[in-house]
Design an enzyme around this catalytic site. Sequence first.
Site, PDB file in Angstrom:
ATOM      1  CD  GLU A 165      -6.192  18.968 -46.875  1.00  0.00           C
ATOM      2  OE1 GLU A 165      -5.220  19.179 -46.127  1.00  0.00           O
ATOM      3  OE2 GLU A 165      -6.560  17.831 -47.232  1.00  0.00           O
ATOM      4  CD  GLU A 284      -6.664  16.013 -51.083  1.00  0.00           C
ATOM      5  OE1 GLU A 284      -6.138  15.530 -50.052  1.00  0.00           O
ATOM      6  OE2 GLU A 284      -6.303  17.061 -51.609  1.00  0.00           O
TER       7      GLU A 284
END
Lengths: 502, 502, 502, 502
Positions: A165, A284
């Site tokens: 991220e 995810e």
Amino acid sequence: MERSIKISENDRAVFNNRVDFCVGTGRMGLALQKEYYEQLKLVQKEIGFKHIRGHGLFCDDMAIYQEYREDPRNPDSPCHVEYNFTYLDLVMDSYRELGLRPFIELGFMPKRLASGEQTIFYWKGNTTPPKSYEEWCRLVRATLSHLVQRCGEEAYEYPIEVWNEPNLPGFWYRADMKEYFKLFKESFLAIKALDSRFKVGGPAICGVRDEEWISEFMSFCRSEGLKIDFVTRHHYTTELPEHSGHYGYAKLMESEAGFENLKTTRDIIDSFPEYRGLPIHITEFNTSYIPNCPIHDTNLNAAYLGRQLSRLGDVNESYSYWTFGDIFEEQGVPFTPFHGGFGMVANGCIPKPTFYAFKFFKQLDGECMYKDDDAIVMKTEEGYKICCWNICPKGENKELTLRLLLPGSGEYSLVTSTVDESCCNPLKLWHDMGEPSSLSDSELSLLREAARPLIGSSRIAADGELSVSLTLGRNALVYAELKKSSLTPDRGYDYERATTTL
Amino acid sequence: MERSIKISENDRAVFNNRVDFCVGTGRMGLALQKEYYEQLKLVQKEIGFKHIRGHGLFCDDMAIYQEYREDPRNPDSPCHVEYNFTYLDLVMDSYRELGLRPFIELGFMPKRLASGEQTIFYWKGNTTPPKSYEEWCRLVRATLSHLVQRCGEEAYEYPIEVWNEPNLPGFWYRADMKEYFKLFKESFLAIKALDSRFKVGGPAICGVRDEEWISEFMSFCRSEGLKIDFVTRHHYTTELPEHSGHYGYAKLMESEAGFENLKTTRDIIDSFPEYRGLPIHITEFNTSYIPNCPIHDTNLNAAYLGRQLSRLGDVNESYSYWTFGDIFEEQGVPFTPFHGGFGMVANGCIPKPTFYAFKFFKQLDGECMYKDDDAIVMKTEEGYKICCWNICPKGENKELTLRLLLPGSGEYSLVTSTVDESCCNPLKLWHDMGEPSSLSDSELSLLREAARPLIGSSRIAADGELSVSLTLGRNALVYAELKKSSLTPDRGYDYERATTTL
Amino acid sequence: MERSIKISENDRAVFNNRVDFCVGTGRMGLALQKEYYEQLKLVQKEIGFKHIRGHGLFCDDMAIYQEYREDPRNPDSPCHVEYNFTYLDLVMDSYRELGLRPFIELGFMPKRLASGEQTIFYWKGNTTPPKSYEEWCRLVRATLSHLVQRCGEEAYEYPIEVWNEPNLPGFWYRADMKEYFKLFKESFLAIKALDSRFKVGGPAICGVRDEEWISEFMSFCRSEGLKIDFVTRHHYTTELPEHSGHYGYAKLMESEAGFENLKTTRDIIDSFPEYRGLPIHITEFNTSYIPNCPIHDTNLNAAYLGRQLSRLGDVNESYSYWTFGDIFEEQGVPFTPFHGGFGMVANGCIPKPTFYAFKFFKQLDGECMYKDDDAIVMKTEEGYKICCWNICPKGENKELTLRLLLPGSGEYSLVTSTVDESCCNPLKLWHDMGEPSSLSDSELSLLREAARPLIGSSRIAADGELSVSLTLGRNALVYAELKKSSLTPDRGYDYERATTTL
Amino acid sequence: MERSIKISENDRAVFNNRVDFCVGTGRMGLALQKEYYEQLKLVQKEIGFKHIRGHGLFCDDMAIYQEYREDPRNPDSPCHVEYNFTYLDLVMDSYRELGLRPFIELGFMPKRLASGEQTIFYWKGNTTPPKSYEEWCRLVRATLSHLVQRCGEEAYEYPIEVWNEPNLPGFWYRADMKEYFKLFKESFLAIKALDSRFKVGGPAICGVRDEEWISEFMSFCRSEGLKIDFVTRHHYTTELPEHSGHYGYAKLMESEAGFENLKTTRDIIDSFPEYRGLPIHITEFNTSYIPNCPIHDTNLNAAYLGRQLSRLGDVNESYSYWTFGDIFEEQGVPFTPFHGGFGMVANGCIPKPTFYAFKFFKQLDGECMYKDDDAIVMKTEEGYKICCWNICPKGENKELTLRLLLPGSGEYSLVTSTVDESCCNPLKLWHDMGEPSSLSDSELSLLREAARPLIGSSRIAADGELSVSLTLGRNALVYAELKKSSLTPDRGYDYERATTTL
């Protein structure tokens, strides 16, 4: 509510079942723990994933990156780097014992190699770029070389993702896109130079400015001539949480909006001719993105996952639930067994309802004949496999009855596994027990007993059309198998007589 | 049907809970088997009995009694006896590993020591008197001495019963009472001469001419001055079976008639001043007395056992269910996993509903406040434990709702475990699967999943009177625990919010 | 060298065998690990300790002490304390599963409760006094109360020691004696106020200015009227190490000097009439005091331990080997399986020779007839138990033959277990393998096989005097059992014939 | 004695290592036992065979063949046959759990299907022809069909052997060759008709009139046009036993005579052009052919097996040691743990020395460079694997030193596993304990400890020629691995310093 669904012999629907490709985990250092191992063992025994992905490979608790002075008493003597793979071996040995391979995430930064002090989480993962890209690349290469030496040729098949991220400033200093691209390129080239068989991808972003990041990332790769092996992103589907004490309460979004968002990623990538069809791994996904959202422990979560799991393979190569278990420390150590953790399994090795969403979908092999917002129907050699769900968010309380009309003749046995609020709801039992933070042995044992699907069965005879009726209570998730089955009573055995006349 | 039961603080009822004193088993030679061991391990883990009793200690497959010629090539050379305890040790080691001690039954007759050819069962236990009582007594003493040497002082506490059901001609040649008394006396004296700490009893009869046998036995002991340690008998409660193929279908008798029969035994013994109050062990009981009666596998059997277990301790010291598992060969090897065997556990380690009757009663500690034909209520330090049942024989189908009004104030948690035809009925699932004789791994796994109680729970607040309502479906057996329990939510945790607003 | 030792029927020697009272462990947070658990399981299965003691109960990785703001977004809102026992429960559950109780060490300081920044070790235990003694005492009381609630009454018997080695400035800021006495007094009073059944002691010092510390500590307790329950100290017996890379090489001291040092502690305490005879627990002992001294892995260490274990009970109540296993991080994560760690067990669950010193002494029950620098002889009901050793430090290479003449008649069986450099030396095998840092499965398996005593046996006949000769190679440690034993051959069995004529 | 053996780079010797193809077992009914399972589990874990072969598939304790009357009360009503596979499934499930497939032996005769009364062994296997060949063939087909249904396609690969040792009158009524050929032909044709994929062979003879039987059998098959898949025979190598009590003492024959006998079988078969090269399976071999010959428990047996295992593959496809364990009842139940049973493992799961002959040979992969009467040398990728032995029958006591000169340069690690009379001799320990018939837990534990190879190691440097010296004591069996191995010490680690200066 009642719905009738009639399915014909040649009906087919798209369903790419990649439910078992990968599962998420808290940071790698936690994989040394015994409770972690036991939860993962349960997951592997009953579901069985192929890969596992989590953060923290290079965090200091894994102790891989070490520096020392040539003369320890002289701080001005030259400093050298050495690598310690003791804990990495312990983790990899555990994974391999359980039939798992890593989906490697490169990160975060060892403190001594970091360019800054910024950290994330209770466990303080350093999220700044390396102070030396050369040293970073040496670390990456040394680690991968060690894995090849330890695990053999299969290590070349471990997918490798660069960082996590980077589009969030908490995870990557200032969310600096240019710096991330540098990290990606340096890492990519270093790995491919070591052995071109390794598979490398990125940018592992979440859904913030995601279109921009994906576009720019693909353009960057194209302009640099990087033949990346796959693209990765994340997918969460709740609104912003409202906080209260240790917890955050987050409402579910409509699934469909999420699927559309995922489609945009697919479309962007496919718009680059060089990368058309490149696999996308959702490294995810979950409903809420915080590890203290009570929704994760509910039957609602399981029912919602039913729909998710039926759709996430539509444009993606895989989707990795974040996470398999509740040994997890991002917001600190939880105070109670049920605390809204990401896991499919609560601490104490108690399966949550969501656990069964994965177990049920794992069994959905065969050919998909039908799929809609409530159900999916597979045709197998022996009959049919069905999964259906009844999503009731925000206090909604509806019953759903599905009448399935399927092609078939002869005798069938129907076996159903039901997970709903009345029969497989350990959260409710724990609440009714008074929400104890420390469980006694007998409480723990009861909670595990209460965390199992209810099995039902019947025999159905058909003459061309097989009619199956499934009634789903609030937030139910039901798995059903229909199998051709003749009754083969032993000599003298009469079930009716045994159960109605004695 | 609805019933209200109001219980006051000082109400008390008689309930001698000896549910775990002893359990029955097929012949001892079967205790060498792996599947036997695994079934027994399950029983001990989840229930936990103290003693185990079965036939066949001296049968030839246990190989204890051996004869040989001094010169093996000369059949006229003297013959000697030697004892082989290899298998006895294996069996005793297994029992001790599982926390069990034997309740020893002396029998049947080793072929070489027998006076006749009569045998019983598929496995041909010889049921004739010894050709030499002296040699029989040597065998008994040698075996007990070996047990003391192997197991230590605890062996003096193993209860010892002489033979099995001598009142049936199949079990004892001509059901010759006088000969049995001789066997009893010789055995009794030999054992007591070895060590007076051993506890010895008989006559192990079943319910045929039982009053006569008990009277005569007590008179015989009195006249011979035998200070016996206990009396034993058996107790079965079905009518004569109707046979069909491998099976026999036997209807249940009313429990009450059985309890009265047991009372007569108690009364006869108490009529002998020397033996007044002597312990009576029911060394076998079940519904049907044949190992191929389908009733044993049903929920009806479990519900019926609820009442039995609440009453059998009224006049008896213990009562041993015949048997713990389905590795059993009296009528041959069963053809299918569910075949009406005596066991609490079906082959494949599948608990039958009856298994839970024992598991539930095992938990009934505390003081008995109330007991009737449908329910029993115990008071514990933390609250209450309740067991109730809804016996529906011969196709009857009634629902039973019990409203219990109990003394209590404050908050309670109620946890119920329900075993009924819809939620814990592996027999039905097996039937719906088509009654397979060989189970695949997945069928076996499903059957085990379907053989577990359904756990329910709620929170109840009371202000002096605690009101609990329990609804029992057909042949349900329910165990409930009420415990004082404050709600102790973690900081910020709100169960209602989590389950109704997200 | 040969020595003859003649022992007469009534000879007796002092030997207080407390070998299994307690064992040491690295910091409590490591007790969450799977490899730690497996090593401890091995130790408990084969040796079996009663208590376990280590650092770090209050360190931040155990997460017990937590602070939070009333309004998380307002750093000026009031700050509150809360306690988290999630990990403590996991650790205690593991210990209890393995039959262990904690010997509690209160320390080190939670970072948020600390008055300073000083830390010790790779894992950064804060070693400064609390910023608030009141808050410290609340933490201690809350933790003990939780243990009582979780573990029951037995928690009152867990010995409690205040802090660790406060006489070293690294472990306690400035080694400030006065401040330690304050910590001790505050803790002592808080605990006794909670429940006077708790047992509390200190000062847990090592051998630096130990006489001064003990004297002052006893005086302080006397002047404050503290009825302490025991005194604690540590005991290491090597000289200063010479460092090289990751390792330190430290030479052994003579045992005798150490025993004299321990005697001074005993004498000081006994000089206080109020405390005469107060139990002294050696809460840590080993040869070297660094976790990277190769001596710990050697046979020399085991032989030296033989003498230690025969003497440490002379004036002490117990002595806790530091540590049971090699999951230990004080100097960082070790790079190789054999790295001179404190453990009895190397990583990979490989017993080191020292492991057997404890296993052998654990078996030394009975009455001590004889003890010297090389051997100890116990009389048991069945015969004799002997342990002997041949300490060969600094490259010495002598063989030692002990001829023991013991009272006895009849036939005996002698069984010896030998641990020496040629038969139970996993360190050498690992070296000969090339000193691999990562072990393959087959290497690990071989190392475990090579880490077992060699079993020898013979039959000895005696007529009044039983003569046993034991030959010990370099750094051997030998355990021998002599038991009365008749030869009881089965009919026709002839061992000589079987082994010399076929 | 010393021998030098120089081996050159290109030396090669014939060695067909089929050590793990098959192992023998007592009758199939014993495979239900727990102790049997545990012994087999140990064997499979440490050695790992592919097939298992034993008697008794159709014996009555397996309960497969059943007859019943249409009307059980009327002995004149028609009689029907039914099959019961309950126990067969239990056995097959155990085997499959342990990674084993059956090598099926068709036999002996179910009592109800037999034409006569003759039985063999304590367990009374009926050894007469079927009263109906048609019914026999139905039984065979039904059993094989069931195995296919239960075990899947792999069942077609189970080798099938018709009967056992029909050339002995005890095993086959009158050793009637013609009748056996009928049995073979009927069985063969029935099986091939069911599915031609099944592999069928015979005649399973032992070494009595073996040349005649093999010749006639091949002629018969040729004349009947039976395309048999393999030939089977047995191989025992002791002289006639002398009996004493429960035991028989049998002297070893020279191996070479046995190998010549096996060669004659090969030659006879190869003399039939149709059958030239047909695989020969030795479906039983051992030293003595009686289950009570003490030689089986000795180190001599293991050393002798070394030579056998190096040669038995010369002209045979496989060789199955009779038997893996000592749960075996042919001469009755053994009285003591060591009783000269056939097993590699004694009762109590104690490996005998012979166990390691199989374990060592299982590791002999690579290319055979050299083989003689004392040793075998394999070349592997990493270095060499060596097995050698020192056979000392009839009380002989010689030491053998082998100096091997092998091609090689650089550093090597040598690891040896030694099984000899002083280091791995549980029989001697048991004798020295007094030959107890019942083992206490601690005796059992010691015996297991004493039943392990001694591990030795060294480092060897070579410059073109690698010199390895192995000294073998009486009846030693040694396995050695030489591997290229650099010393890779960790920073600062110095093994010499650690072991000679501290």
